[in-house]
Scaffold this motif. Structure first.
Motif, PDB file in Angstrom:
ATOM      1  N   TRP A 201       0.867  -1.182   0.000  1.00  0.00           N
ATOM      2  CA  TRP A 201       0.000   0.000   0.000  1.00  0.00           C
ATOM      3  C   TRP A 201       0.899   1.226   0.000  1.00  0.00           C
ATOM      4  N   ASP A 202       0.594   2.182  -0.880  1.00  0.00           N
ATOM      5  CA  ASP A 202       1.351   3.431  -0.899  1.00  0.00           C
ATOM      6  C   ASP A 202       1.175   4.130   0.457  1.00  0.00           C
ATOM      7  N   GLN A 204       1.694   7.218   1.373  1.00  0.00           N
ATOM      8  CA  GLN A 204       1.046   8.544   1.307  1.00  0.00           C
ATOM      9  C   GLN A 204      -0.447   8.434   1.021  1.00  0.00           C
ATOM     10  N   THR A 205      -0.808   7.630   0.032  1.00  0.00           N
ATOM     11  CA  THR A 205      -2.186   7.664  -0.500  1.00  0.00           C
ATOM     12  C   THR A 205      -3.012   6.439  -0.124  1.00  0.00           C
ATOM     13  N   GLY A 206      -2.372   5.380   0.365  1.00  0.00           N
ATOM     14  CA  GLY A 206      -3.095   4.134   0.657  1.00  0.00           C
ATOM     15  C   GLY A 206      -3.424   3.332  -0.591  1.00  0.00           C
ATOM     16  N   GLU A 207      -2.992   3.837  -1.767  1.00  0.00           N
ATOM     17  CA  GLU A 207      -3.302   3.157  -3.015  1.00  0.00           C
ATOM     18  C   GLU A 207      -2.714   1.745  -3.066  1.00  0.00           C
ATOM     19  N   ARG A 208      -3.482   0.817  -3.622  1.00  0.00           N
ATOM     20  CA  ARG A 208      -3.025  -0.566  -3.771  1.00  0.00           C
ATOM     21  C   ARG A 208      -2.006  -0.629  -4.897  1.00  0.00           C
ATOM     22  N   ARG A 213      -4.985  -4.966  -7.760  1.00  0.00           N
ATOM     23  CA  ARG A 213      -5.551  -4.124  -8.823  1.00  0.00           C
ATOM     24  C   ARG A 213      -6.176  -4.999  -9.905  1.00  0.00           C
ATOM     25  N   THR A 224       0.904   0.535 -12.490  1.00  0.00           N
ATOM     26  CA  THR A 224       1.268   0.308 -11.093  1.00  0.00           C
ATOM     27  C   THR A 224       2.452  -0.655 -10.978  1.00  0.00           C
ATOM     28  N   GLU A 227       5.461   1.245 -11.710  1.00  0.00           N
ATOM     29  CA  GLU A 227       5.806   2.164 -10.614  1.00  0.00           C
ATOM     30  C   GLU A 227       6.524   1.408  -9.484  1.00  0.00           C
TER      31      GLU A 227
END
Ligand code: TMP
Ligand code: ASP
Length: 234
Positions: A201-202, A204-208, A213, A224, A227
């Motif tokens: 999980w990122d 900063q953003t909590g993004e998966r 995904r 992703t 990245e």
């Protein structure tokens, strides 16, 4: 090193024999599956990304004193590895609750698990890789008690190496799955370590930033994976 016949084809990789009896080539495919292959797809260049990420992480772990099957990266999609006998046990390490443990135990998403939890799953697609206990492992002769103790020690050590590595790159290592193999009586970390086999999980953003995904149709899958590669191999 001459590549020989295919020894095995899994969902995400193929294993080839070489002219060295002790060595195999692990070839990373773009194929992606989820829910015991009920969902199938392709993640473009995933094989290239996962080979690079796994190479970096195996090198990191070797430097930290963890013995792995990794020998060297051969090409974009190929890695040379020791020919091990894979133990039919998937070891999952959890630092936060998500995924199957939430469905099983009704825990809150993201709950901190400290000390980390180790779970064992029986590696058998026809059974859907069921959760097993150490007693099941003993009863089914999947590994000796000493080997199970080593799997736990090694898995916790790997977590302690990987967690700060990802933290420094802005990623929380939420959970991950490891496979181990036997080589000359020694336990080696095998398979791969990648966004297919970990949850990130990122910070900063909590993004998966992993295969969730694909599993959950969250979009921007290829971007992703690229990245994660950029952050791991920068
Ligand atoms: P789970 O929450 O679905 O049990 O997954 C735990 C971790 O194991 C997660 O990081 C994803 C990884 N995993 C695999 O690598 N292969 C699998 O087949 C499954 C089910 C999970
Ligand atoms: N590798 C799994 C499968 O399709 C799925 C997953 O990683 O969630 O069996």
């Amino acid at each position: 090193m001459i590549q020989g016949d295919m020894l095995y084809e899994g969902k995400a990789k193929k294993i080839f024999l070489t002219d060295q009896p002790d060595e195999v080539v692990q070839y990373f495919k773009d194929d992606a599956t989820a829910f015991n292959a009920q969902k199938k797809g392709t993640i473009l260049e995933k094989g290239i990304v996962n080979n690079k990420i796994s190479t970096r992480l195996f090198e990191l772990l070797e430097q930290a004193g963890v013995a792995t099957h990794f020998l060297k990266k051969l090409s974009d999609r190929e890695m040379l590895a020791r020919r091990v006998k894979i133990l039919p046990i998937e070891v999952v390490i959890r630092n936060r609750a998500t995924g199957s443990i939430i469905k099983r135990l009704g825990l809150e998403e993201g709950l901190v698990i400290d000390p980390p939890l180790i779970e064992f799953f029986y590696k058998d697609d026809s059974l859907g890789d069921p959760l097993i206990t150490e007693d099941h492992i003993r009863m089914m002769n999947l590994a000796t008690s000493d080997q199970v103790a080593s799997l736990k020690t090694l898995s916790l050590k790997i977590n302690e190496v990987l967690k700060p590595f990802f933290q420094e790159r802005g990623m929380m290592l939420v959970d991950f799955k490891l496979e181990f193999g036997l080589w000359n009586g020694q336990i080696l970390l095998a398979d791969e370590i990648s966004p297919d086999t970990c949850r990130f999980w990122d910070i900063q953003t909590g993004e998966r930033m992993d295969k969730d995904r694909f599993r959950k149709d969250l979009g921007r899958i290829e971007e992703t994976y690229q990245e994660v590669l950029r952050r791991v191999c920068a």
